[in-house]
Design a protein around this motif. Sequence first.
Motif, PDB file in Angstrom:
ATOM      1  N   THR A 273      36.478 -24.426   3.565  1.00  0.00           N
ATOM      2  CA  THR A 273      37.464 -25.067   2.692  1.00  0.00           C
ATOM      3  C   THR A 273      36.785 -25.667   1.466  1.00  0.00           C
ATOM      4  O   THR A 273      37.302 -25.582   0.342  1.00  0.00           O
TER       5      THR A 273
ATOM      6  N   GLN B  81      43.349 -24.020  -0.662  1.00  0.00           N
ATOM      7  CA  GLN B  81      43.589 -23.057   0.418  1.00  0.00           C
ATOM      8  C   GLN B  81      44.834 -22.219   0.154  1.00  0.00           C
ATOM      9  O   GLN B  81      45.058 -21.202   0.811  1.00  0.00           O
TER      10      GLN B  81
ATOM     11  N   ARG C 178      51.455 -20.217   2.904  1.00  0.00           N
ATOM     12  CA  ARG C 178      50.598 -20.016   4.079  1.00  0.00           C
ATOM     13  C   ARG C 178      51.438 -19.991   5.354  1.00  0.00           C
ATOM     14  O   ARG C 178      51.140 -19.229   6.282  1.00  0.00           O
TER      15      ARG C 178
ATOM     16  N   CYS D  10      41.605 -22.824  -7.105  1.00  0.00           N
ATOM     17  CA  CYS D  10      42.666 -22.192  -6.312  1.00  0.00           C
ATOM     18  C   CYS D  10      42.792 -20.735  -6.717  1.00  0.00           C
ATOM     19  O   CYS D  10      42.364 -20.334  -7.800  1.00  0.00           O
TER      20      CYS D  10
ATOM     21  N   TYR E 104      43.882 -18.586   4.546  1.00  0.00           N
ATOM     22  CA  TYR E 104      43.337 -18.909   3.223  1.00  0.00           C
ATOM     23  C   TYR E 104      43.847 -17.874   2.240  1.00  0.00           C
ATOM     24  O   TYR E 104      43.563 -16.680   2.384  1.00  0.00           O
TER      25      TYR E 104
END
Length: 517
Positions: A336, A122, A128, A344, A150
Motif C-alpha cells: 500500500t 488503492q 474496489r 493513484c 488494488y
Amino acid sequence: MSQEAVNGVPSRGKVLTMDNMNPNLKRIEYAVRGVLVQRAMQIEKELNEGVKKPFKEVIKANIGDAHAMGQKPITFFRQVLALCMYPELLDDNMFPEDAKKRARRILKACGGQSIGAYSASQGIECIRQDVAHYIERRDGGIPSNPDNIYLSTGASDAIVTMLKLLVCGEGRDRTGVMISIPQYPLYSATLAELGAVQISYYLDEENCWSLDVKELRRALNAARQHCNPRVLCIINPGNPTGQVQSRQCIEDVIRFAKEEHLFLMADEVYQDNVYAEGCKFHSFKKVLFEMGPEYSSTMEMASFHSTSKCYMGECGFRGGYMEVINLDPEVKFQLTKLVSVRLCPPVPGQALLDLVVNPPQPSEPSYATFMKERTAVLAALAEKARLTEETFNTVPGITCNPVQGAMYTFPRITLPQKAIDKAKVCSTHANHHNLLTCLDHFMSKCICPQEEGQVPDMYYCIRLLEEEGICLVPGSGFGQRKGTFHFRMTILPPTEKLKVVLQKIRDFHLRFTQEFS
C-alpha cells in the motif's frame, strides 16, 4: 585547458551518459514497440509525403490495440464516461437513465464530485467493492475482500509493482522469476530493470503450447544453481501463444507452486477471450479455493485483470486491478505504501473498470444494446481466430496452432538455410542508418546469447514490412526454442482487412522462400 571552455568555465560533458546511466535499463528490450515499429512509423510518414511504396498503407498487427484496429467502443461505457467527464450532460435526455445513475454514483465517490480529483492510492472504495463482487460472481461465490483489491494503471503497472516487492538478494541469492517462453516482453523487461534472474520454462508447441509441470521442474532445478527461485508467472489465456489452460493443468501448477514454495502471479487479462470448442477459462483463484484449505489458506498469489483486452479493448484508459491472496499483513502494508508513491491510478480508468465489472443488468435500458455489442465483438474475434489458423496452415512452410484464446497467433515459420545465412551476414555488416539491415543494432541490445534463433525471424519481419507494409513482431522478441522461428500477429484487424493481411503474408512467404531456395 584540455576541455572546451564556455565563458571561462571548463566543459565536463554530459552528467548522464551511456557509461554512467543505470546499467539495468540498457538490458531492457520490448519487442512489440521495438525497431520494427519505429520503421513502420517512418514508412507511414514517407507514404504521407508521397514516397512511392509497393503498398498504400502500413498495417500494424504488432500489438493488441483493438480500437486502433477499428473496433468500436462499447456504447454504455462511453456514455457513462462522457457523463463523468462533463456532468452538465446529466441533464441531457439523449442519455439513458441507467448510464446517468452509474455516472452519479461514480462522481459521488470522487473528491469534489469530479473525476479530475485524486482518489485513494488503492483505488476508489466503491469501485474496489464492485471488483470484489465481480470476482465472487465469476468464481461461483468464493469470497473476495475489497481490501485485497488494488486498482492499477492497466494490469502492467500492477505486475511491475508486485515484482518490485518480490525481488531481493545478491549473487546466488538473487530472486529468480519463472516466466514462460514464449513470453510477453513486459516480464523480461521488468526483470532486466529490477536486476532479477529470469528463469525460462518452455511451453510445448507440439501440444498446442500446453504447460507441462515436468518442464517447470526442469527449469526450477537448473535455476537453483545460480539464483533463488521465488516466483512463478502464468499467462492464461496465453500471450503470444493463445492457449487456454485446462483445469487439470491449473491444479498441477498450483500443487507445484505450493510444493516448491513459490509466489504465484496469474496474468488473466484475456479471461473473456476464449474461442475454441472445449476450452473454458478457469481463474487460478477459483481452482485454488476449490482445492481446499490446504491451498486456499496458505498459497500466496496475485492475479491481474485489465480494461485493455477482452471485448472492451479500452487500452488508452489504462484501467486494471490486482487481487492479492494470503499476503503477509506487514508486506501488504508495504504494498500500500508503494502504490501511494504514485498517488493513484488514473481516475477515468478506474471509472471504466467499474463499468466492466458492473455492466448493465437485464432490467436496465442499456442491457440489450450492451449484450448485442459485447457478443458481436467476441463472435468476430472467434471467427478471426479460426480464419487465421486455417489460412496459415495452407501455406507451405508455416504451421499454426489453434488460437484457443487471447488476441494473437504465434505461427512457426520454416526458413531456408540461405535466408538464415543472409540474416547472419546482415547482422555482421549492417548499416545502422538503414533499418532494413540494422539487425546488429537489434542484437547489440539483446540480453540473450547471439545464437541461431535470434536474428533470422527479425530479418524476415523487416523484409515483410518493407515489401508488404505489414508490421509483425519476430518470435525472437518473445523467446523461442533454439533453431525455431516464429512471428506474433494480432487477430484484431477487421475481417476483410485481416484477409488482406493473411494473403499478403502468404504471398510474401512464398516469394521469400523461393528467393532463398
